[in-house]
Design a protein around this motif. Structure first.
Motif, PDB file in Angstrom:
ATOM      1  N   SER A  57       1.441 -70.740 -11.450  1.00  0.00           N
ATOM      2  CA  SER A  57       1.815 -69.649 -11.181  1.00  0.00           C
ATOM      3  C   SER A  57       1.398 -68.835 -10.328  1.00  0.00           C
ATOM      4  O   SER A  57       1.568 -67.656  -9.504  1.00  0.00           O
ATOM      5  N   LEU A  58      -0.011 -69.073  -9.981  1.00  0.00           N
ATOM      6  CA  LEU A  58      -1.361 -68.192  -9.522  1.00  0.00           C
ATOM      7  C   LEU A  58      -0.863 -68.402  -8.222  1.00  0.00           C
ATOM      8  O   LEU A  58      -0.870 -67.658  -6.655  1.00  0.00           O
ATOM      9  N   LEU A  59      -0.593 -69.945  -7.938  1.00  0.00           N
ATOM     10  CA  LEU A  59      -0.216 -69.719  -6.379  1.00  0.00           C
ATOM     11  C   LEU A  59       0.545 -69.711  -5.721  1.00  0.00           C
ATOM     12  O   LEU A  59       0.780 -68.945  -4.693  1.00  0.00           O
ATOM     13  N   GLY A  60       1.837 -69.697  -6.334  1.00  0.00           N
ATOM     14  CA  GLY A  60       2.831 -68.947  -6.369  1.00  0.00           C
ATOM     15  C   GLY A  60       3.162 -67.970  -6.272  1.00  0.00           C
ATOM     16  O   GLY A  60       3.754 -66.654  -4.892  1.00  0.00           O
ATOM     17  N   LYS A  61       2.326 -66.663  -6.930  1.00  0.00           N
ATOM     18  CA  LYS A  61       2.209 -65.385  -7.221  1.00  0.00           C
ATOM     19  C   LYS A  61       1.917 -64.851  -6.046  1.00  0.00           C
ATOM     20  O   LYS A  61       1.700 -63.198  -5.704  1.00  0.00           O
ATOM     21  N   ASP A  62       0.211 -65.744  -5.338  1.00  0.00           N
ATOM     22  CA  ASP A  62      -0.364 -65.354  -5.054  1.00  0.00           C
ATOM     23  C   ASP A  62      -0.093 -65.727  -3.290  1.00  0.00           C
ATOM     24  O   ASP A  62      -0.511 -65.502  -1.999  1.00  0.00           O
ATOM     25  N   GLY A  63       1.430 -66.500  -2.853  1.00  0.00           N
ATOM     26  CA  GLY A  63       1.583 -66.022  -1.945  1.00  0.00           C
ATOM     27  C   GLY A  63       1.709 -67.556  -1.226  1.00  0.00           C
ATOM     28  O   GLY A  63       2.077 -68.018   0.118  1.00  0.00           O
ATOM     29  N   HIS A  64       1.889 -68.361  -2.222  1.00  0.00           N
ATOM     30  CA  HIS A  64       1.446 -70.127  -1.452  1.00  0.00           C
ATOM     31  C   HIS A  64       3.164 -70.582  -2.462  1.00  0.00           C
ATOM     32  O   HIS A  64       2.092 -71.603  -2.877  1.00  0.00           O
TER      33      HIS A  64
END
Length: 130
Positions: free
Chosen positions: A86-93
């Motif tokens: 989730s964080l990878l997706g949210k942070d632009g990755h």
């Protein structure tokens, strides 16, 4: 009590791995990846080894509960895996998130299968020397 004891050790081992390989923003979460893959292998080997040695009673059941449910259950982490995706997706990755998710699941299944294979081979070889 045995599940608790195994869980304490598994949690400590996971904490040590996460300290050794902390997740950095936008990077592959190495610590979580490693604990989940190692845990899948260990659980596959453990359960296959136990089932090949007899019914799930007495000592074998205590080992399964302590090492399988307790240690492996606490060592591996679906919650951190999900959060990191989730964080990878949210942070632009998003590409890293998708690849991390797919590779983790595929390699995890292969690691569990390798653990099963290793246990079968070990039990078979031990039987040849008995």
């Amino acid at each position: 009590m045995s599940v608790f004891a195994g869980g304490v050790v598994g949690t400590a081992a996971r904490w040590a791995a996460e300290e050794q390989w902390p997740a950095d923003s936008g990077q592959w979460p190495v610590g979580t990846f490693l604990v989940n893959i190692v845990g899948a292998f260990v659980l596959g080997a453990l359960l296959e080894g136990l089932v090949r040695r007899g019914p799930d009673v007495g000592r074998r059941r205590r080992i399964r509960l302590t090492a399988g449910t307790g240690f492996c259950g606490a060592f591996t982490t679906y919650s951190a895996f999900s959060l990191e995706i989730s964080l990878l997706g949210k942070d632009g990755h998003p590409a890293i998130a998708v690849v991390y998710a797919l590779v983790s699941v595929i390699v995890g299944v292969l690691a569990a299968a390798a653990g099963v294979w290793a246990a079968r081979r070990s039990v078979h070889m031990a039987g040849d020397h008995a």
